[in-house]
Structure formats: structure tokens, C-alpha cells
Design a protein around this motif. Structure first.
Motif, PDB file in Angstrom:
ATOM      1  N   ALA A  58      -4.109  -0.067  -4.672  1.00  0.00           N
ATOM      2  CA  ALA A  58      -4.728  -1.384  -4.846  1.00  0.00           C
ATOM      3  C   ALA A  58      -4.143  -2.428  -3.900  1.00  0.00           C
ATOM      4  O   ALA A  58      -4.607  -3.563  -3.875  1.00  0.00           O
ATOM      5  N   GLY A  59      -3.104  -2.042  -3.135  1.00  0.00           N
ATOM      6  CA  GLY A  59      -2.552  -2.940  -2.131  1.00  0.00           C
ATOM      7  C   GLY A  59      -1.155  -3.448  -2.405  1.00  0.00           C
ATOM      8  O   GLY A  59      -0.570  -4.155  -1.573  1.00  0.00           O
ATOM      9  N   ILE A 116       0.503   5.568 -12.203  1.00  0.00           N
ATOM     10  CA  ILE A 116       0.374   4.107 -12.218  1.00  0.00           C
ATOM     11  C   ILE A 116       0.942   3.525 -10.923  1.00  0.00           C
ATOM     12  O   ILE A 116       0.331   2.647 -10.298  1.00  0.00           O
ATOM     13  N   ALA A 117       2.117   4.006 -10.513  1.00  0.00           N
ATOM     14  CA  ALA A 117       2.717   3.531  -9.263  1.00  0.00           C
ATOM     15  C   ALA A 117       1.796   3.818  -8.081  1.00  0.00           C
ATOM     16  O   ALA A 117       1.586   2.967  -7.204  1.00  0.00           O
ATOM     17  N   ARG A 118       1.210   5.003  -8.070  1.00  0.00           N
ATOM     18  CA  ARG A 118       0.299   5.389  -6.987  1.00  0.00           C
ATOM     19  C   ARG A 118      -0.950   4.506  -6.999  1.00  0.00           C
ATOM     20  O   ARG A 118      -1.422   4.057  -5.941  1.00  0.00           O
ATOM     21  N   GLY A 158       0.791  -1.228   0.000  1.00  0.00           N
ATOM     22  CA  GLY A 158       0.000   0.000   0.000  1.00  0.00           C
ATOM     23  C   GLY A 158       0.817   1.269   0.000  1.00  0.00           C
ATOM     24  O   GLY A 158       0.263   2.357   0.144  1.00  0.00           O
ATOM     25  N   GLU A 159       2.146   1.163  -0.196  1.00  0.00           N
ATOM     26  CA  GLU A 159       3.005   2.339  -0.165  1.00  0.00           C
ATOM     27  C   GLU A 159       3.860   2.434  -1.424  1.00  0.00           C
ATOM     28  O   GLU A 159       4.275   1.421  -1.993  1.00  0.00           O
ATOM     29  N   VAL A 160       4.110   3.684  -1.827  1.00  0.00           N
ATOM     30  CA  VAL A 160       5.149   3.978  -2.814  1.00  0.00           C
ATOM     31  C   VAL A 160       6.382   4.423  -2.041  1.00  0.00           C
ATOM     32  O   VAL A 160       6.337   5.403  -1.294  1.00  0.00           O
TER      33      VAL A 160
END
Length: 295
Positions: free
Chosen positions: A213-214, A206-208, A56-58
């Protein structure tokens, strides 16, 4: 015990059904690095690295050239051996997973994505589905590939040979392959380097989205403003060590960045969003001089 008997459990594990990744709540640790040391030609290029990659993190890796960002990503992906320390994937040592099981858990985008054979873009993206071959998930290959092509804005290039694309178009096709793999962790090494402004923003969105999305996302970035705008957590590397780690506003500060990059840096909040804007300090006299030279 005979040598054959001692290797039997490993051989059975290799040919048994792969252990599938399972959904985890946001904040759950997908990859943990502890005390990592990586050496090249007998010299430590990374030392005493601790890192947690959470669902759930970038998570952005930033730092000057030679800081060890790409080396760290390669070690996490399993492409570089560690001289010391440990790397765990989903709670087990990295070596405890088979190559297919690792491919289900982490997808890697390297800086350079060259191909010598004229595969079409569609074929390149389909390569990302390899871990799921022979499994029920394979039934969804067509829709997953189509979605990846759409997200990366390369639908119009699907039938073209990959080597015929521009550098930026190849970069987006390589990212689409990574997305099609549907791993639970994405490891992206400078995914915006060859892209124009619009597509830089596209890639970071997209990364975010994948993080929302988990999934867990690790991205190496040189653009500190992108790191400040999209990352939940930033790790700043310098000389092969972690110089700072935490939320963007705690790491991307002018004094710290000026010290690490050895250049005066300004970090100011955006007037509308409040997100950090990081720019090198330039006085008016230097800017005027540069402008006259260009004329």
C-alpha cells in the motif's frame, strides 16, 4: 537577542498546525540512518550503522541475541539518543519534527506491551488514533479501529480487558494499535515472537500488505525463514555493526549465517516457491539421540 526572543520560533512551531506526511513513490527513502553510534554505560552497542528504510518495502533486521537489533529500532523511533551519526525522517533531522509529526510518520511496536490499568482492547487500539485527534481524520476513527481489530483477528476480544488476554492476544492487540495509528512507517520489534504459526503468518502478511500500500515497514525477526519469505531487504547485524545488507537471497546464505550465528546453518530453496528455508544443521545421530531422550 534576549533568551525569550531566541526561543520564540521553536515555541511557535510547537503550537502551529502539524506538517502532514505526504504520499511518496515506492523506493523513496522514508528514514535514513548514517554513521549511527549508540552507547550504553560508556560502551558502544551500535557503531557505524548505515540504513535506508524505503516506502513500499519490508525491511527485516536479523542477527543473534545482543547484535543490536532492538537498540537500532529504538534509535530510529527516537527513544534512544545517538552518541554520533544522524537519523533523518522524510528528509529532515529527526529532531526537526514535533512529537505529533513524528507519530504521524512512524508507529512503534515494542517487544513488551504491558498495561497496569484494565483498558479494553478497543480502548487500547483507539490509543493509536491520538496523533489525529482534533483533525478531520478523526471522523474515521471508528472504521479504522474496526479494520485494525479485524486484520489482527481480535474482534472477539474488543470488549475484554487488555490485561486478561494471553501473551499472543496482547501482542496482536498492540499491533492493531500500531495499525490504527496509520503512520507511513511501521517499526515492529519481534512482532511474531509470542504467536502461533497461523498468527505469525497473519502478522507478516499484514506487514507485506502495508508495504504494497506504500508504507515502509521495518521488522525485527529471529525467524530467518520468515525474513526470507516476506522481506524485500534484509540487514544482518552482529556485534553492533552491519555485517551484510541486501536482498534476502544475498544475505541469508549458509556460510554467512553460520559465521554470524556461530552454528552450522543450512539454507535451501523451498521445492515449490524457491523461497529460502534456513535451518540449523543437525546430523542424524544427534537427532536420534534427542528423540530417544524425549521418550
Amino acid at each position: 537577542m534576549s533568551p525569550l526572543a531566541s526561543t520564540r520560533p521553536r515555541m511557535l512551531r510547537r503550537f502551529s498546525a502539524p506538517r502532514m506526511p505526504v504520499p511518496v513513490p515506492a523506493g523513496h527513502t522514508r528514514i535514513e540512518v548514517a554513521g549511527l553510534r549508540v552507547e550504553r554505560a560508556g560502551r558502544a552497542v551500535l557503531d557505524q550503522i548505515d540504513l535506508r528504510v524505503r516506502a513500499g518495502e519490508v525491511h527485516a533486521l536479523v542477527g543473534p541475541n545482543g547484535a543490536g537489533k532492538s537498540t537500532l529500532l529504538a534509535a530510529i523511533s527516537g527513544d534512544l539518543p545517538a552518541a554520533a551519526g544522524a537519523i533523518e525522517v522524510d528528509g529532515l533531522p529527526q529532531a526537526a519534527w514535533t512529537p505529533v509529526e513524528l507519530a504521524m510518520r512512524r508507529a512503534v511496536l515494542t517487544q513488551r506491551n504491558t498495561l497496569s490499568f484494565p483498558f479494553t482492547v478497543d480502548e487500547v487500539v483507539r490509543m493509536g488514533r491520538a496523533p489525529w485527534a482534533g483533525r478531520p481524520e478523526q471522523e474515521h476513527d471508528d472504521s479504522i479501529v474496526a479494520d485494525a481489530l479485524q486484520r489482527c483477528d481480535i474482534v472477539q476480544f474488543a470488549a475484554r480487558p487488555y490485561p486478561a488476554l494471553s501473551g499472543g492476544e496482547q501482542a496482536r492487540a498492540a499491533l492493531a494499535r500500531v495499525l490504527a495509528q496509520q503512520a507511513t512507517t511501521l517499526l515492529l520489534d519481534e512482532p511474531t515472537a509470542a504467536l502461533d504459526l497461523r498468527h505469525q503468518e497473519l502478522v507478516m502478511r499484514i506487514a507485506r500488505d502495508r508495504a504494497r500500500a506504500g508504507d515502509a515497514v521495518v521488522v525485527v525477526l529471529h525467524d530467518l525463514a520468515l525474513a526470507g519469505a516476506y522481506a524485500d531487504r534484509v540487514t544482518l547485524l552482529a556485534d553492533g555493526r552491519v555485517r551484510a545488507a541486501g536482498p534476502p537471497d544475498a544475505v541469508l546464505t549458509a556460510p554467512l549465517l553460520s559465521e554470524v550465528y556461530r552454528h552450522d546453518v543450512e539454507a535451501v530453496p523451498h521445492p515449490r516457491t524457491g523461497l529460502p528455508l534456513i535451518v540449523p544443521r543437525r546430523d542424524r545421530q544427534e537427532s536420534t539421540h534427542v528423540a530417544k531422550e524425549k521418550q
